[in-house]
Design a protein around this motif. Structure first.
Motif, PDB file in Angstrom:
ATOM      1  N   PRO A 110       0.741  -1.191   0.011  1.00  0.00           N
ATOM      2  CA  PRO A 110       0.004   0.068   0.124  1.00  0.00           C
ATOM      3  C   PRO A 110       0.777   1.077   0.031  1.00  0.00           C
ATOM      4  N   ARG A 113      -2.717   5.274   2.136  1.00  0.00           N
ATOM      5  CA  ARG A 113      -4.094   4.929   2.959  1.00  0.00           C
ATOM      6  C   ARG A 113      -4.367   3.529   2.569  1.00  0.00           C
ATOM      7  N   ALA A 114      -5.468   3.446   2.198  1.00  0.00           N
ATOM      8  CA  ALA A 114      -6.462   2.112   2.030  1.00  0.00           C
ATOM      9  C   ALA A 114      -6.153   1.602   0.381  1.00  0.00           C
ATOM     10  N   ARG A 116      -4.799  -0.564  -2.773  1.00  0.00           N
ATOM     11  CA  ARG A 116      -3.700  -1.518  -2.755  1.00  0.00           C
ATOM     12  C   ARG A 116      -4.010  -2.035  -4.290  1.00  0.00           C
ATOM     13  N   HIS A 144      -7.782  -1.976  -5.135  1.00  0.00           N
ATOM     14  CA  HIS A 144      -8.406  -2.288  -4.012  1.00  0.00           C
ATOM     15  C   HIS A 144      -8.613  -1.012  -3.448  1.00  0.00           C
ATOM     16  N   LEU A 146      -9.805  -0.364   0.371  1.00  0.00           N
ATOM     17  CA  LEU A 146      -9.844  -1.043   1.573  1.00  0.00           C
ATOM     18  C   LEU A 146     -10.605  -0.367   2.904  1.00  0.00           C
ATOM     19  N   GLY A 147     -11.761  -0.880   3.633  1.00  0.00           N
ATOM     20  CA  GLY A 147     -12.283  -0.408   4.653  1.00  0.00           C
ATOM     21  C   GLY A 147     -12.112  -1.087   5.871  1.00  0.00           C
ATOM     22  N   ALA A 148     -12.446  -0.824   7.091  1.00  0.00           N
ATOM     23  CA  ALA A 148     -12.174  -2.068   8.148  1.00  0.00           C
ATOM     24  C   ALA A 148     -12.822  -3.202   8.044  1.00  0.00           C
ATOM     25  N   TRP A 178     -17.041  -6.017  -0.809  1.00  0.00           N
ATOM     26  CA  TRP A 178     -16.987  -7.151   0.030  1.00  0.00           C
ATOM     27  C   TRP A 178     -17.399  -6.632   1.356  1.00  0.00           C
TER      28      TRP A 178
ATOM     29  N   ARG B 175      -6.732  -7.732   7.844  1.00  0.00           N
ATOM     30  CA  ARG B 175      -7.765  -7.178   6.780  1.00  0.00           C
ATOM     31  C   ARG B 175      -7.412  -7.855   5.480  1.00  0.00           C
ATOM     32  N   ALA B 193       4.999  -1.499   4.176  1.00  0.00           N
ATOM     33  CA  ALA B 193       4.298  -0.342   4.552  1.00  0.00           C
ATOM     34  C   ALA B 193       4.564  -0.028   5.772  1.00  0.00           C
ATOM     35  N   ARG B 209      -1.795  11.449   9.104  1.00  0.00           N
ATOM     36  CA  ARG B 209      -3.128  10.720   8.409  1.00  0.00           C
ATOM     37  C   ARG B 209      -3.558   9.505   9.210  1.00  0.00           C
ATOM     38  N   ARG B 212      -4.352   2.959   8.514  1.00  0.00           N
ATOM     39  CA  ARG B 212      -4.960   2.009   7.503  1.00  0.00           C
ATOM     40  C   ARG B 212      -6.144   1.555   8.265  1.00  0.00           C
ATOM     41  N   PRO B 213      -7.224   1.340   7.718  1.00  0.00           N
ATOM     42  CA  PRO B 213      -8.381   0.677   8.574  1.00  0.00           C
ATOM     43  C   PRO B 213      -8.167  -0.928   8.924  1.00  0.00           C
TER      44      PRO B 213
END
Lengths: 397, 213
Positions: A110, A113-114, A116, A144, A146-148, A178, B175, B193, B209, B212-213
């Motif tokens: 990554p 942030r989220a 990918r 992708h 991604l969230g929690a 998903w 995750r 990362a 920031r 990551r979630p």
């Protein structure tokens, strides 16, 4: 993009490079059997072999029974995965079908942030009788987000497929989401594919659930639009039950759609197989990222599920939040409460919380709902508790 | 040795155990939650651990866990004995100056499949406490990451990562595995990362920031 281990029997179509197909399949079988003799020293190279029987009814063919042998070899590397699989089917008539597939994927680290990235490629071939062989080679990329407990992706695939000697270009795009809900991971995807002059759009959904030695998977999809690829609704289900560390029973069945890329044609099937894998996991723990429903920490059967969230504060006070569908009383007990039950306060819909001084380190916890059995909350690592049940483990930094 | 001397030795041992148990129970009233038959046996194990320089709090907690769950007395004694043995193995691997939380985390890591050599390497690689790195290692293995891959990732991060970075790293791996990434690949990517973030911290250039979630 097809996964390396398709549950359904191979379609009675596919495959030229007959020789190359046979070689790939033979190599796959040899490698898988070689693996079965090992203890998987690094647990990064794993293999399974399924031996089973099926009854299958391809559209346009008579129903038939078949014996199936499916070796799968998987090589996990730090930057990605490579998997090889083969399927040998012998039908009642004595005719045989061979199918081989090589697939790999690479996830980027990554960068922001989220987000990918994922790059993937697969190549496969299949052969049945003296029909012209199918082969294909495609590559794709996905992004992708991604969230929690949820995420989405968008991707594209390009390549070529051939039935006989006429290669056809493949272009496809897919988007999906998903989410993890209680015990189940759900996926919903839509993809649009163009294979030569055949074009079709599929909507697909799947649900995955697993606990202990049992894994369940269900898929439901529909080809909602098509030009030359057929339409209809299809669905498949499978259950895998591991008996001991290396042997499992797999029951699967359903109906799947024509896949113009790999050359499989629509069919219905029911299969039962014995699965042997190269080695059992070397650890005795098991992670339950989602809430368990069945066995409690004391081995009793329980109904409600709970999920634990740990919010560590700078002053060492830790807020423990338990989310549970419905409850009148939620309690926790752990090594930070001397294993005395502590009642949580309601903090809104389905949310219960308490703030306690929990020191940095590894901790053990269980949750009790409405005075029932102690259960291991999701969001913790489930481990044997030495008392015939399990306990949840979490870390406070 | 005559029967009489055997009986004398047994009586002396029982007496010592009883006094020791009474003393331990007196020191820690929480053991009063155990049934009268189990309490002295657990107390003896705890006293032995104390004499050996091992932390006793984890042993008390393990016994209390059994009491809360209504476990039979012999099972509680057995669980406490097993934990005491694990703590001893962890101390052998980590050295005599190891803190109680580190020993407890080390015992869990050993039970998860990490070798003593990994624990020793981790001790050498990190100046701060290694309780959280050990816990993260255990957690990764529990999540299906091969022990050697998990150990390599944690060892690579241990020298510079804060505990919070390691916990966030573990969450990322969890995750990604749920997303479908192979455990080994997920571990390697998350480690890369995390390493990048740590480098930014060290350079004083970390972005403000959310993680990551």
């Amino acid at each position: 993009m097809r996964g390396p281990a398709r549950i359904a029997p191979a379609a009675p179509s596919a495959a030229r490079p007959a020789t190359s197909t046979r070689r790939a399949w033979t190599a796959s079988v040899t490698a898988a059997w070689w693996l079965l003799g090992l203890r998987a020293p690094a647990a990064q190279l794993t293999g399974t072999v399924d031996v089973g029987v099926s009854t299958v009814h391809y559209d346009g063919f008579l129903p038939s029974g078949a014996a199936a042998l499916t070796p799968v070899l998987r090589w996990d590397r730090p930057a990605g995965t490579l998997a090889a699989s083969g399927t040998y089917l012998r039908f009642e008539s004595g005719h045989r079908s061979l199918q081989g597939l090589l697939a790999g994927s690479f996830f980027t680290p990554p960068t922001a942030r989220a987000w990918r990235g994922e790059f993937a490629a697969s190549a496969g071939a299949s052969r049945y009788l003296d029909f012209a062989s199918f082969w294909h080679a495609v590559a794709g990329a996905r992004l992708h987000i991604l969230g929690a407990e949820r995420g989405l992706w968008i991707g594209g695939t390009a390549g070529t497929t051939s039935y006989g000697t006429a290669p056809r270009p493949v272009i496809a795009a897919d988007v999906g989401v998903w989410a993890r809900l209680s015990e189940v991971t759900l996926r919903l995807a839509a993809n649009h594919s163009q294979v030569g002059d055949t074009t079709y759009t599929d909507l697909e959904s799947s649900a995955l659930a697993g606990r202990g030695p049992v894994a369940l998977e269900a898929r439901l999809g529909a080809r909602v639009w098509s030009r030359g690829g057929g339409r209809g609704v299809y669905g498949e289900g499978s259950a895998t039950v591991w008996v001991g560390g290396r042997t499992g029973v797999v029951i699967s069945g359903g109906r799947y759609a024509t896949d113009p890329i790999s050359g499989s044609i629509t069919g219905r099937y029911l299969s039962a197989a014995l699965r042997v894998r190269s080695a059992a996991p070397r650890h005795s723990f098991a992670r339950y990222p989602v809430a368990p429903h069945a066995r409690g920490a004391d081995g009793a059967s329980v109904l409600p599920a709970a999920r634990l969230e740990v919010h560590a504060d700078r002053n060492r006070a830790v807020r423990l939040v338990v989310r549970v569908a419905s409850a009148a009383l939620v309690e926790i007990a752990g090594d930070f409460t001397d294993w005395q039950p502590v009642s949580l306060s309601s903090a809104g819909a389905s949310t219960w919380e308490v703030t306690l001084p929990v020191p940095s380190g590894v901790h053990r916890i269980d949750v009790r709902i409405d005075g029932g059995a102690w259960i291991v909350p999701a969001g913790t690592t489930r481990a044997p508790d030495d008392y015939g049940g399990d306990v949840g483990i979490f870390v406070v930094p | 040795m005559t029967l009489r001397s055997l009986l004398r030795a047994a009586a002396a041992g029982a007496l010592a155990a009883t006094f020791g148990a009474t003393a331990a129970a007196a020191q820690d009233p929480r053991l009063g939650r155990l049934d009268p038959g189990t309490r002295p046996l657990v107390a003896v194990v705890i006293d032995s651990a104390r004499a050996a320089g091992l932390p006793t709090e984890p042993l008390v907690q393990r016994a209390l866990e059994g009491a809360t769950k209504g476990a039979p007395g012999p099972l509680i004694v057995s669980a406490v004995q097993r934990l005491a043995a694990d703590l001893g193995r962890a101390r052998e691997a980590l050295g005599p100056g190891t803190t109680p939380p580190e020993l407890e985390a080390g015992a869990a890591a050993l039970r998860a499949g990490a070798g003593p050599a990994v624990l020793a390497q981790l001790r050498r690689a990190r100046r701060q406490t290694i309780a959280v790195p050990l816990a993260v290692l255990t957690d990764l293995v529990a999540g299906g990451v091969p022990v050697d891959s998990a150990a390599a990732a944690v060892l690579a991060l241990a020298a510079r990562a804060r505990d919070a970075d390691l916990v966030e790293f573990r969450r990322s791996v969890e995750r990604d595995i749920a997303l479908g990434a192979p455990p080994t690949a997920a571990t390697a990517a998350a480690a890369a990362a995390a390493d990048a973030r740590i480098s930014q911290v060290n350079a004083g250039a970390r972005e403000n920031r959310p993680g990551r979630p």
